[in-house]
Design a protein around this motif. Structure first.
Motif, mmCIF file in Angstrom:
data_model
loop_
_atom_site.group_PDB
_atom_site.id
_atom_site.type_symbol
_atom_site.label_atom_id
_atom_site.label_comp_id
_atom_site.label_asym_id
_atom_site.label_seq_id
_atom_site.Cartn_x
_atom_site.Cartn_y
_atom_site.Cartn_z
ATOM 1 N N GLY A 114 -7.873 17.109 -8.412
ATOM 2 C CA GLY A 114 -6.630 16.507 -7.951
ATOM 3 C C GLY A 114 -6.867 15.481 -6.856
ATOM 4 N N HIS A 115 -8.011 15.575 -6.197
ATOM 5 C CA HIS A 115 -8.364 14.689 -5.087
ATOM 6 C C HIS A 115 -9.841 14.302 -5.204
ATOM 7 N N PRO A 116 -10.185 13.456 -6.164
ATOM 8 C CA PRO A 116 -11.596 13.150 -6.399
ATOM 9 C C PRO A 116 -12.285 12.451 -5.227
ATOM 10 N N VAL A 117 -11.562 11.659 -4.448
ATOM 11 C CA VAL A 117 -12.188 10.984 -3.305
ATOM 12 C C VAL A 117 -12.569 12.002 -2.238
ATOM 13 N N ALA A 118 -11.652 12.897 -1.908
ATOM 14 C CA ALA A 118 -11.949 13.933 -0.913
ATOM 15 C C ALA A 118 -13.078 14.833 -1.404
ATOM 16 N N LEU A 119 -13.052 15.189 -2.676
ATOM 17 C CA LEU A 119 -14.104 16.027 -3.244
ATOM 18 C C LEU A 119 -15.436 15.284 -3.238
ATOM 19 N N GLY A 120 -15.407 14.001 -3.527
ATOM 20 C CA GLY A 120 -16.623 13.193 -3.512
ATOM 21 C C GLY A 120 -17.253 13.121 -2.135
ATOM 22 N N PHE A 121 -16.431 12.908 -1.095
ATOM 23 C CA PHE A 121 -16.963 12.885 0.268
ATOM 24 C C PHE A 121 -17.483 14.261 0.677
ATOM 25 N N PHE A 122 -16.748 15.308 0.298
ATOM 26 C CA PHE A 122 -17.169 16.669 0.626
ATOM 27 C C PHE A 122 -18.541 16.968 0.037
ATOM 28 N N LEU A 123 -18.711 16.674 -1.252
ATOM 29 C CA LEU A 123 -19.994 16.916 -1.910
ATOM 30 C C LEU A 123 -21.053 15.913 -1.462
ATOM 31 N N GLY A 124 -20.641 14.674 -1.243
ATOM 32 C CA GLY A 124 -21.576 13.612 -0.892
ATOM 33 C C GLY A 124 -22.298 13.839 0.429
ATOM 34 N N PHE A 125 -21.556 14.210 1.473
ATOM 35 C CA PHE A 125 -22.194 14.443 2.771
ATOM 36 C C PHE A 125 -23.194 15.595 2.690
ATOM 37 N N ARG A 126 -22.809 16.655 2.003
ATOM 38 C CA ARG A 126 -23.698 17.815 1.892
ATOM 39 C C ARG A 126 -24.956 17.481 1.097
ATOM 40 N N LEU A 127 -24.770 16.844 -0.046
ATOM 41 C CA LEU A 127 -25.928 16.470 -0.864
ATOM 42 C C LEU A 127 -26.810 15.451 -0.158
ATOM 43 N N ALA A 128 -26.205 14.508 0.527
ATOM 44 C CA ALA A 128 -26.983 13.480 1.226
ATOM 45 C C ALA A 128 -27.853 14.107 2.314
ATOM 46 N N ALA A 129 -27.310 15.065 3.060
ATOM 47 C CA ALA A 129 -28.104 15.725 4.102
ATOM 48 C C ALA A 129 -29.263 16.503 3.488
ATOM 49 N N LEU A 154 -25.075 15.764 8.797
ATOM 50 C CA LEU A 154 -24.555 17.113 9.045
ATOM 51 C C LEU A 154 -23.293 17.064 9.908
ATOM 52 N N ALA A 155 -23.303 16.215 10.920
ATOM 53 C CA ALA A 155 -22.121 16.080 11.781
ATOM 54 C C ALA A 155 -20.938 15.529 10.998
ATOM 55 N N ALA A 156 -21.201 14.512 10.168
ATOM 56 C CA ALA A 156 -20.130 13.947 9.342
ATOM 57 C C ALA A 156 -19.593 14.994 8.369
ATOM 58 N N ASP A 157 -20.505 15.772 7.780
ATOM 59 C CA ASP A 157 -20.090 16.825 6.849
ATOM 60 C C ASP A 157 -19.260 17.883 7.560
ATOM 61 N N PHE A 158 -19.715 18.316 8.735
ATOM 62 C CA PHE A 158 -18.992 19.346 9.479
ATOM 63 C C PHE A 158 -17.580 18.873 9.802
ATOM 64 N N TRP A 159 -17.460 17.661 10.343
ATOM 65 C CA TRP A 159 -16.150 17.147 10.722
ATOM 66 C C TRP A 159 -15.273 16.933 9.489
#
Length: 191
Positions: free
Chosen positions: A14-29, A54-59
């Motif tokens: 329902g929110h692919p952009v939010a999901l993309g950022f959520f997964l993206g920060f974690r995978l990138a770290a 990690l900080a970006a993902d946490f926030w």
């Protein structure tokens, strides 16, 4: 075939952009840490990049993705008398949470500390103790988010929070749910 199924599941979000950022920060770290170990021995560069991710993902998880994907948000503040107060926010129970978003959120939220924990074990076994410091920070940040969202979810369901009303709980409620270690670690934290 598996890629097509995962792409289909992601497209059901329902929110692919939010999901993309959520997964993206974690995978990138994670990928920066893993490939940084393989391609370079520059600890400072990898440390800085992974810490920023990690900080970006946490926030992002705490303030944006959790709220959008599963309708939950949490934070910690200090009361006037200096006690640590955990604040949980839950969306209106009438709000429909997308099942795909919720599955991705909870699965990733719980699997990330496990993966970082395995990387910590690997760093110990390989006697790379300098890299262990970075992995321990990653474990703490990802575990904190996982634990806080779990308590936020339980607190919201137990108290029937509606219409984005705030549920405030002091350190004693966190301890009742088993968060005494976090309360001790972040007892004086006000952010």
């Amino acid at each position: 075939m598996a890629d097509e199924v995962n792409a289909l599941r992601f497209s059901l979000s329902g929110h692919p952009v939010a999901l993309g950022f959520f997964l993206g920060f974690r995978l990138a770290a994670l990928l920066t840490y893993i490939f940084g170990l393989i391609f370079t021995s520059n600890f400072v560069l990898i440390f800085i990049i992974v810490m920023l991710l990690l900080a970006a993902d946490f926030w992002n998880t705490k303030n944006v993705s959790g709220r959008i994907l599963v309708g939950l948000r949490w934070w910690n503040e200090s009361s006037a008398n200096g006690d640590s107060v955990w604040v949980f926010e839950s969306a209106d129970p009438q709000r429909q949470i997308n099942g795909t978003d919720a599955r991705f959120f909870w699965t990733t939220l719980y699997s990330t500390p496990v993966i970082w924990g395995l990387l910590a074990l690997l760093a110990i076994l390989k006697f790379e103790l300098i890299w262990l410091s970075l992995v321990v920070i990653a474990v703490i940040l990802s575990s904190t988010n996982a634990m806080a969202f779990t308590r936020c979810d339980r607190f919201g369901k137990a108290n029937g929070i509606a219409n984005s009303m705030f549920a405030r709980s002091s350190r004693s409620i966190m301890q009742r749910f088993g968060g005494s270690i976090l309360s001790r670690v972040y007892g004086g934290y006000s952010g």
